[in-house]
Design a protein around this motif. Structure first.
Motif, PDB file in Angstrom:
ATOM      1  N   GLU A  73       0.799  -1.220   0.000  1.00  0.00           N
ATOM      2  CA  GLU A  73       0.000   0.000   0.000  1.00  0.00           C
ATOM      3  C   GLU A  73       0.837   1.280   0.000  1.00  0.00           C
ATOM      4  OE1 GLU A  73      -3.073  -0.176  -0.513  1.00  0.00           O
ATOM      5  OE2 GLU A  73      -3.527  -2.270  -0.023  1.00  0.00           O
ATOM      6  N   HIS A  74       1.977   1.248   0.669  1.00  0.00           N
ATOM      7  CA  HIS A  74       2.801   2.448   0.821  1.00  0.00           C
ATOM      8  C   HIS A  74       3.479   2.801  -0.503  1.00  0.00           C
ATOM      9  CE1 HIS A  74       5.158   5.460   2.892  1.00  0.00           C
ATOM     10  NE2 HIS A  74       6.253   4.969   2.357  1.00  0.00           N
ATOM     11  N   LYS A  75       3.322   4.037  -0.947  1.00  0.00           N
ATOM     12  CA  LYS A  75       3.772   4.414  -2.278  1.00  0.00           C
ATOM     13  C   LYS A  75       5.160   5.049  -2.341  1.00  0.00           C
ATOM     14  CE  LYS A  75      -0.969   5.088  -3.909  1.00  0.00           C
ATOM     15  NZ  LYS A  75      -1.965   6.048  -4.456  1.00  0.00           N
ATOM     16  N   GLY A  76       5.619   5.654  -1.276  1.00  0.00           N
ATOM     17  CA  GLY A  76       6.901   6.346  -1.328  1.00  0.00           C
ATOM     18  C   GLY A  76       8.044   5.469  -0.850  1.00  0.00           C
ATOM     19  N   PRO A  77       9.175   6.074  -0.534  1.00  0.00           N
ATOM     20  CA  PRO A  77      10.274   5.302   0.057  1.00  0.00           C
ATOM     21  C   PRO A  77       9.839   4.733   1.404  1.00  0.00           C
ATOM     22  CG  PRO A  77      11.009   7.489  -0.644  1.00  0.00           C
ATOM     23  CD  PRO A  77       9.522   7.501  -0.707  1.00  0.00           C
ATOM     24  N   ILE A  78      10.237   3.533   1.689  1.00  0.00           N
ATOM     25  CA  ILE A  78       9.968   2.946   3.011  1.00  0.00           C
ATOM     26  C   ILE A  78      11.004   3.496   3.983  1.00  0.00           C
ATOM     27  CG2 ILE A  78       9.973   0.790   4.340  1.00  0.00           C
ATOM     28  CD1 ILE A  78       8.833  -0.602   1.882  1.00  0.00           C
ATOM     29  N   ALA A  79      10.557   3.874   5.160  1.00  0.00           N
ATOM     30  CA  ALA A  79      11.455   4.464   6.154  1.00  0.00           C
ATOM     31  C   ALA A  79      12.650   3.550   6.400  1.00  0.00           C
ATOM     32  CB  ALA A  79      10.695   4.717   7.452  1.00  0.00           C
ATOM     33  N   GLU A  80      13.819   4.144   6.529  1.00  0.00           N
ATOM     34  CA  GLU A  80      15.044   3.356   6.681  1.00  0.00           C
ATOM     35  C   GLU A  80      15.002   2.453   7.902  1.00  0.00           C
ATOM     36  OE1 GLU A  80      18.876   4.755   5.951  1.00  0.00           O
ATOM     37  OE2 GLU A  80      18.297   6.237   4.446  1.00  0.00           O
ATOM     38  N   LYS A  81      14.293   2.853   8.947  1.00  0.00           N
ATOM     39  CA  LYS A  81      14.246   2.033  10.160  1.00  0.00           C
ATOM     40  C   LYS A  81      13.556   0.695   9.934  1.00  0.00           C
ATOM     41  CE  LYS A  81      10.035   4.270  11.932  1.00  0.00           C
ATOM     42  NZ  LYS A  81       9.450   5.026  13.076  1.00  0.00           N
ATOM     43  N   PHE A  82      12.780   0.566   8.832  1.00  0.00           N
ATOM     44  CA  PHE A  82      12.086  -0.690   8.548  1.00  0.00           C
ATOM     45  C   PHE A  82      12.765  -1.519   7.460  1.00  0.00           C
ATOM     46  CE2 PHE A  82       8.230   1.959   9.797  1.00  0.00           C
ATOM     47  CZ  PHE A  82       8.167   1.436  11.084  1.00  0.00           C
ATOM     48  N   ARG A  83      13.692  -0.943   6.714  1.00  0.00           N
ATOM     49  CA  ARG A  83      14.202  -1.613   5.522  1.00  0.00           C
ATOM     50  C   ARG A  83      14.916  -2.932   5.829  1.00  0.00           C
ATOM     51  NH1 ARG A  83      16.353   3.546   1.826  1.00  0.00           N
ATOM     52  NH2 ARG A  83      14.358   4.689   1.907  1.00  0.00           N
ATOM     53  N   ALA A  84      15.755  -2.945   6.837  1.00  0.00           N
ATOM     54  CA  ALA A  84      16.465  -4.187   7.175  1.00  0.00           C
ATOM     55  C   ALA A  84      15.484  -5.264   7.627  1.00  0.00           C
ATOM     56  CB  ALA A  84      17.506  -3.925   8.256  1.00  0.00           C
ATOM     57  N   ALA A  85      14.429  -4.846   8.329  1.00  0.00           N
ATOM     58  CA  ALA A  85      13.447  -5.812   8.838  1.00  0.00           C
ATOM     59  C   ALA A  85      12.651  -6.468   7.719  1.00  0.00           C
ATOM     60  CB  ALA A  85      12.497  -5.122   9.818  1.00  0.00           C
TER      61      ALA A  85
ATOM     62  N   GLY B 265       7.970  -6.304 -18.914  1.00  0.00           N
ATOM     63  CA  GLY B 265       8.282  -7.590 -18.301  1.00  0.00           C
ATOM     64  C   GLY B 265       7.497  -7.826 -17.028  1.00  0.00           C
ATOM     65  N   PHE B 266       7.321  -6.773 -16.240  1.00  0.00           N
ATOM     66  CA  PHE B 266       6.548  -6.883 -14.999  1.00  0.00           C
ATOM     67  C   PHE B 266       5.106  -7.265 -15.305  1.00  0.00           C
ATOM     68  CE2 PHE B 266       3.588  -4.796 -12.074  1.00  0.00           C
ATOM     69  CZ  PHE B 266       3.971  -5.362 -10.862  1.00  0.00           C
ATOM     70  N   ARG B 267       4.500  -6.594 -16.263  1.00  0.00           N
ATOM     71  CA  ARG B 267       3.108  -6.872 -16.605  1.00  0.00           C
ATOM     72  C   ARG B 267       2.936  -8.283 -17.152  1.00  0.00           C
ATOM     73  NH1 ARG B 267      -0.399  -2.622 -16.916  1.00  0.00           N
ATOM     74  NH2 ARG B 267       0.467  -0.575 -16.431  1.00  0.00           N
ATOM     75  N   ALA B 268       3.906  -8.740 -17.904  1.00  0.00           N
ATOM     76  CA  ALA B 268       3.817 -10.095 -18.455  1.00  0.00           C
ATOM     77  C   ALA B 268       3.945 -11.138 -17.355  1.00  0.00           C
ATOM     78  CB  ALA B 268       4.899 -10.297 -19.509  1.00  0.00           C
ATOM     79  N   LEU B 269       4.901 -10.941 -16.447  1.00  0.00           N
ATOM     80  CA  LEU B 269       5.132 -11.915 -15.384  1.00  0.00           C
ATOM     81  C   LEU B 269       3.954 -12.005 -14.430  1.00  0.00           C
ATOM     82  CD1 LEU B 269       7.016 -13.896 -13.899  1.00  0.00           C
ATOM     83  CD2 LEU B 269       8.015 -11.916 -12.713  1.00  0.00           C
ATOM     84  N   PHE B 270       3.320 -10.873 -14.143  1.00  0.00           N
ATOM     85  CA  PHE B 270       2.270 -10.854 -13.123  1.00  0.00           C
ATOM     86  C   PHE B 270       0.869 -10.699 -13.703  1.00  0.00           C
ATOM     87  CE2 PHE B 270       6.122  -9.487 -10.839  1.00  0.00           C
ATOM     88  CZ  PHE B 270       6.197 -10.550  -9.948  1.00  0.00           C
TER      89      PHE B 270
ATOM     90  N   ARG C 294      -1.162  -5.055  -9.423  1.00  0.00           N
ATOM     91  CA  ARG C 294      -1.784  -3.764  -9.103  1.00  0.00           C
ATOM     92  C   ARG C 294      -0.817  -2.770  -8.473  1.00  0.00           C
ATOM     93  NH1 ARG C 294      -3.859  -2.267  -4.102  1.00  0.00           N
ATOM     94  NH2 ARG C 294      -3.597  -3.745  -2.383  1.00  0.00           N
ATOM     95  N   ILE C 295       0.317  -3.207  -7.919  1.00  0.00           N
ATOM     96  CA  ILE C 295       1.234  -2.236  -7.308  1.00  0.00           C
ATOM     97  C   ILE C 295       2.165  -1.606  -8.333  1.00  0.00           C
ATOM     98  CG2 ILE C 295       1.143  -3.448  -5.104  1.00  0.00           C
ATOM     99  CD1 ILE C 295       4.090  -4.246  -5.540  1.00  0.00           C
ATOM    100  N   GLY C 296       2.243  -2.159  -9.528  1.00  0.00           N
ATOM    101  CA  GLY C 296       3.060  -1.574 -10.578  1.00  0.00           C
ATOM    102  C   GLY C 296       4.525  -1.930 -10.474  1.00  0.00           C
ATOM    103  N   ARG C 297       5.211  -1.756 -11.574  1.00  0.00           N
ATOM    104  CA  ARG C 297       6.627  -2.122 -11.653  1.00  0.00           C
ATOM    105  C   ARG C 297       7.495  -1.341 -10.677  1.00  0.00           C
ATOM    106  NH1 ARG C 297      11.396   1.096 -12.764  1.00  0.00           N
ATOM    107  NH2 ARG C 297      13.056  -0.392 -13.297  1.00  0.00           N
ATOM    108  N   ASP C 298       7.286  -0.033 -10.559  1.00  0.00           N
ATOM    109  CA  ASP C 298       8.180   0.789  -9.746  1.00  0.00           C
ATOM    110  C   ASP C 298       8.161   0.387  -8.279  1.00  0.00           C
ATOM    111  OD1 ASP C 298       8.789   2.132 -12.065  1.00  0.00           O
ATOM    112  OD2 ASP C 298       7.533   3.870 -11.626  1.00  0.00           O
ATOM    113  N   ARG C 299       6.981   0.251  -7.708  1.00  0.00           N
ATOM    114  CA  ARG C 299       6.893  -0.129  -6.296  1.00  0.00           C
ATOM    115  C   ARG C 299       7.441  -1.533  -6.083  1.00  0.00           C
ATOM    116  NH1 ARG C 299       1.060   0.565  -3.730  1.00  0.00           N
ATOM    117  NH2 ARG C 299       1.022   2.026  -5.497  1.00  0.00           N
TER     118      ARG C 299
END
Length: 353
Positions: free
Chosen positions: A226-238, A289-294, A301-306
């Motif tokens: 659901e989250h569209k922007g960068p994920i906060a760095e404090k969560f990335r490793a998790a 490629g993303f659209r073909a694979l999924f 629905r989340i799109g290639r970029d996300r």
């Protein structure tokens, strides 16, 4: 189709037909507002735990009760379709060069599969009871499927807030049929979590401020989908190698020992290319490629970029220096969020801790 004998009352006939259509669970609830359920929803929204899911708040009046969405509704038929996996959803945790995709998204899009069966059940019901009206819902409408499922007796909302069934564990896709029929409501399912807190303790991001309440802003499923922007760095490793959703709180539920693989529903069986995909392959996906694979997958629905953003976080957590060329190729990606994730991943891979 079921030959509904005269000896079956309406509720029994509906349940028999639902099972013939592949539903593992069926129950009935009143369409009237439950003040306790409505108050809990308002409090959760008031605390901001829905994150950026604004539609939860803007359609609050429709979510408060079935009648809020459709005033003519008298009863709700709550239904569950099993997608119990045959494998341990956490088995890939240590395989950091592989990506983890939530079990529910490894097969066909459940929205399409469940809605098709709901419509078939609704058509059967109208044919049997011509005076009735019906509306069918799967996930995308402002319907509180989990509380309604509990009210209809098909399970209870566990400490992880998902519906849990004594016979199907945590692996149920939920749908609902609202109807103008007056159906005998079931007894609400009693909570059977007891003192267990496995789902709370396993959460990598501490997304449960307390039992029976989730803060979506910390939940990996929310962050990766659901989250569209960068994920906060404090969560990335998790995030580890999770690139779409998270099954941890579901997978550890002890009630899953009673669940069985949903063999009858072939549509939910994992596609081979999604069961344990290589990060190296996913990082090279362009939009085509993303659209073909999924194609036919809820992931689309989340799109290639996300999606590639998530894969880059997983690459950064992999410790696999062999992924650096694929990561570097994305440093100048047109999407700034992807480019930011690539910079983070490169720094992690260049300086493993």
């Amino acid at each position: 189709m079921v030959n509904t004998a005269v000896s079956l009352n309406l509720e029994q006939a509906i349940e028999a037909q639902a099972r013939a259509l592949g539903f593992a669970a069926c129950g009935f609830a009143a369409a009237a507002e439950d003040p306790v359920r409505a108050e809990r929803l308002e409090r959760w929204l008031g605390e901001g735990h829905h994150g950026s899911m604004e539609w939860m708040e803007t359609r609050l009046q429709h979510r408060r009760s079935p009648k809020g969405l459709w005033p003519q509704a008298r009863s709700v038929i709550a239904l569950g379709m099993s997608y119990a996996p045959s494998h341990d959803p956490m088995a890939l945790e240590a395989c950091r060069e592989r990506a983890r995709i939530s079990v529910y998204a490894q097969g066909r899009d459940y929205h399409d599969v469940v809605k098709k069966r709901l419509k078939a059940l609704a058509r059967w019901l109208v044919a049997r009871e011509p005076e009735c009206e019906v509306k069918v819902f799967v996930d995308t409408a402002p319907v509180m499927e989990k509380p309604l499922g509990e009210a209809a007796g098909i399970g209870w909302q566990g400490k992880h807030t998902n519906l849990v069934s004594r016979t199907h564990g945590s692996w149920l896709f939920l749908g609902a049929i609202y109807t103008t029929l007056e159906l005998g409501p079931a007894e609400p399912h009693r909570d059977a979590c007891g003192s267990c807190r496995a789902c709370l303790d396993v959460c990598p991001t501490d997304a449960f401020p307390r039992a029976y309440q989730i803060d979506a802003r910390r939940c990996i499923s929310y962050l990766t989908i659901e989250h569209k922007g960068p994920i906060a760095e404090k969560f990335r490793a998790a995030l580890g190698n999770r690139i779409y959703g998270c099954d941890d709180c579901l997978a550890v539920c002890p009630w899953n020992k009673f669940a069985h693989e949903a063999q009858a529903m072939q549509a939910f069986l994992p596609r081979a290319e999604l069961a344990a995909p290589r990060l190296a392959d996913l990082l090279t996906l362009d939009d085509t490629g993303f659209r073909a694979l999924f194609s036919g997958s809820p992931i689309k629905r989340i799109g290639r970029d996300r999606f590639v953003r998530n894969c880059l976080y997983a690459a950064g957590n992999s410790g696999d220096g062999g992924l650096i060329p694929q990561v570097e190729a994305l440093l100048d990606d047109p999407d700034p969020v992807v480019a930011d994730a690539a910079r983070w991943a490169k720094a992690r891979l260049a300086n493993p801790s």
